[in-house]
Design an enzyme around this catalytic site. Sequence first.
Site, PDB file in Angstrom:
ATOM      1  N   LYS A 141      37.254 -21.821  -0.273  1.00 60.40           N
ATOM      2  CA  LYS A 141      35.842 -21.006  -0.718  1.00 60.40           C
ATOM      3  C   LYS A 141      34.849 -22.128  -0.965  1.00 60.40           C
ATOM      4  CE  LYS A 141      33.967 -18.969  -3.830  1.00 60.40           C
ATOM      5  NZ  LYS A 141      32.534 -19.251  -3.401  1.00 60.40           N
TER       6      LYS A 141
ATOM      7  N   SER B 169      32.160 -24.012 -13.771  1.00 57.83           N
ATOM      8  CA  SER B 169      31.578 -23.728 -14.960  1.00 57.83           C
ATOM      9  C   SER B 169      32.840 -23.245 -15.818  1.00 57.83           C
ATOM     10  CB  SER B 169      30.371 -22.641 -15.019  1.00 57.83           C
ATOM     11  OG  SER B 169      31.052 -21.357 -14.830  1.00 57.83           O
ATOM     12  N   THR B 170      32.648 -23.707 -17.128  1.00 54.89           N
ATOM     13  CA  THR B 170      33.883 -23.149 -18.019  1.00 54.89           C
ATOM     14  C   THR B 170      33.993 -21.972 -18.104  1.00 54.89           C
ATOM     15  OG1 THR B 170      33.399 -25.234 -19.310  1.00 54.89           O
ATOM     16  CG2 THR B 170      34.660 -23.363 -20.315  1.00 54.89           C
TER      17      THR B 170
ATOM     18  N   GLY C 239      35.948 -20.657 -15.070  1.00 54.69           N
ATOM     19  CA  GLY C 239      37.255 -21.193 -14.920  1.00 54.69           C
ATOM     20  C   GLY C 239      37.961 -20.353 -15.852  1.00 54.69           C
TER      21      GLY C 239
ATOM     22  N   GLU D 299      38.257 -27.563 -13.564  1.00 55.80           N
ATOM     23  CA  GLU D 299      37.600 -28.665 -14.097  1.00 55.80           C
ATOM     24  C   GLU D 299      36.218 -28.415 -14.326  1.00 55.80           C
ATOM     25  OE1 GLU D 299      38.138 -31.372 -11.037  1.00 55.80           O
ATOM     26  OE2 GLU D 299      40.488 -31.360 -11.360  1.00 55.80           O
TER      27      GLU D 299
ATOM     28  N   CYS E  36      29.285 -33.201 -13.222  1.00 60.37           N
ATOM     29  CA  CYS E  36      30.416 -32.725 -14.124  1.00 60.37           C
ATOM     30  C   CYS E  36      30.241 -33.914 -15.235  1.00 60.37           C
ATOM     31  CB  CYS E  36      31.542 -32.537 -13.720  1.00 60.37           C
ATOM     32  SG  CYS E  36      31.744 -31.329 -12.819  1.00 60.37           S
TER      33      CYS E  36
ATOM     34  N   GLU F 271      25.965 -28.095 -21.577  1.00 59.12           N
ATOM     35  CA  GLU F 271      25.768 -28.967 -20.462  1.00 59.12           C
ATOM     36  C   GLU F 271      24.518 -28.305 -19.697  1.00 59.12           C
ATOM     37  OE1 GLU F 271      28.979 -30.249 -16.555  1.00 59.12           O
ATOM     38  OE2 GLU F 271      29.023 -28.293 -17.626  1.00 59.12           O
TER      39      GLU F 271
END
Length: 512
Positions: free
Chosen positions: A193, A247-248, A251, A269, A294, A391
């Site tokens: 995807k 993104s966290t 994730g 990641e 990143c 970030e």
Amino acid sequence: MSLSAVVNVPRLNKAITVPTGLFINNEFVPSVDSKELIHAINPATEEVLCSVVAGSEKDIDVAVAAARKAFQTTWGKNITGFERSKLINKLADLIERDAQELAELETLNNGKPTRIARDFDIGDSVQCLRYYAGWADKIMGQTIEVDNKSKLAFTRHDPVGVCGQIIPWNYPINMWSWKIAPALAVGCTIVMKPSELTPLTALKLSELVKEAGFPPGVINTVPSLGQVGGAALSAHMDVDKVAFTGSTVTGRKIMEAAAKSNLKKARSENALALCNPTASWAALGICYNSGQDCTAGSRVYVQESVYDKFLELLVAKVKAQIIGDGLDDQTGGGPVVSKTQYDRVWGYIESGKQEGAVPILGGVKREGKGYYVDPTIFTNIQPDMKIVKEEIFGPVLSVGVFKTEEEAISLANNTSYGLGAGLHSSGISHLRSLGIMNDVISGDANQCMRVSSALEAGTVWVNQYNILNNNVPFGGKKQSGIGRELGSYALEEYTSIKAVHWNFGEKLDWPL
């Protein structure tokens, strides 16, 4: 509905034909039930390039079924490592052949300069595929002594199975290769995807998958909105592993869905601390890919004694970077990828100003079209500022100061992220420039070892920054993800270890 579109590029006096359907079983097909479209935008002009089919949850089901069938019949344990290697190498050759057009398409949909996309992103992707092609016939287990007279045990490293792979928009081609190469090498099949912001090169690469001769169903590509396709892959009961870069927050959602469905393997990641770098490496760290990286070096801490001189050099280096249309070979950086990302980055810039940081470069919006953000450098920063803690994913750099090594380490580690960090020890290069090579140098080497050990990051660069190699693992600590890309370590992410206990001599007395 036509399943291809022609993207005109007047500046280059050419047109690029792009498939716009879902790539399942080596064919571009319409959605089973979705009428939705994803509009691919050129971030340099803010214009629609073309529209592609937005896959639905049912489309994910079809793609997963195709991948499962291929895994059970023409791929997985049904093909030798030598044959897998041959196909992966063929794919690398085709990408290398079409590197210029792929780079131009990457520029149109992502914004990055064509020469950067061609020479770095695609060049690295070709190398990555060839690296893992070399591994395909070298997947080995162990023979373990149990009882030499009657028993032995051995291990097999079997392919996990069907893998859902969700890639980001900042390196569309590069992340595609990082994901598929180790998975294919060990025998997994894939449902990919791509980001809804940058679907075009993944679809173009899918044409090359078929041309290379991969069996139908080995690699499937389903452009989709994240909350639809990404969610469906993460929760799918017939997906054995999901790999995600992004993104966290996303994730966490993916790992939760993976755990609630079939406890599939999940890897995510998601940034950074950088202390005492030279000006050129610091400029690269924040300007490369327009800061959409990143491991963007978004925080720099400089020793007090060289702080003023360093700032002077840094500003000069960053000013020399040309930010413009990626189709121009003089351009070193393009626009950020989307209006959403543009607004996000500018939100951080305004936050920095409001919280008292001082912009010594940039911080002023451009006139005209395009999602351009000129590199911005802040000084007078504090650890609790948003631009320091979070970030940004744009060309925004915070520069702080430290007095001692211990303070530098503490400042660098004061983050919830830990993907990459870098340090420079200026003494070595300075002494070499003077022709002095003696025991004094060992002090710098010792410092490099101490600090690299103390920095809480999955990757630490010493006297360089943001340079990766396909044979070296890459991944993070803290909230910067789980698992590793690249190197032999990435193969472990796509295999499961089976232990076989073989009795060839013991007779069992019964009853016990």
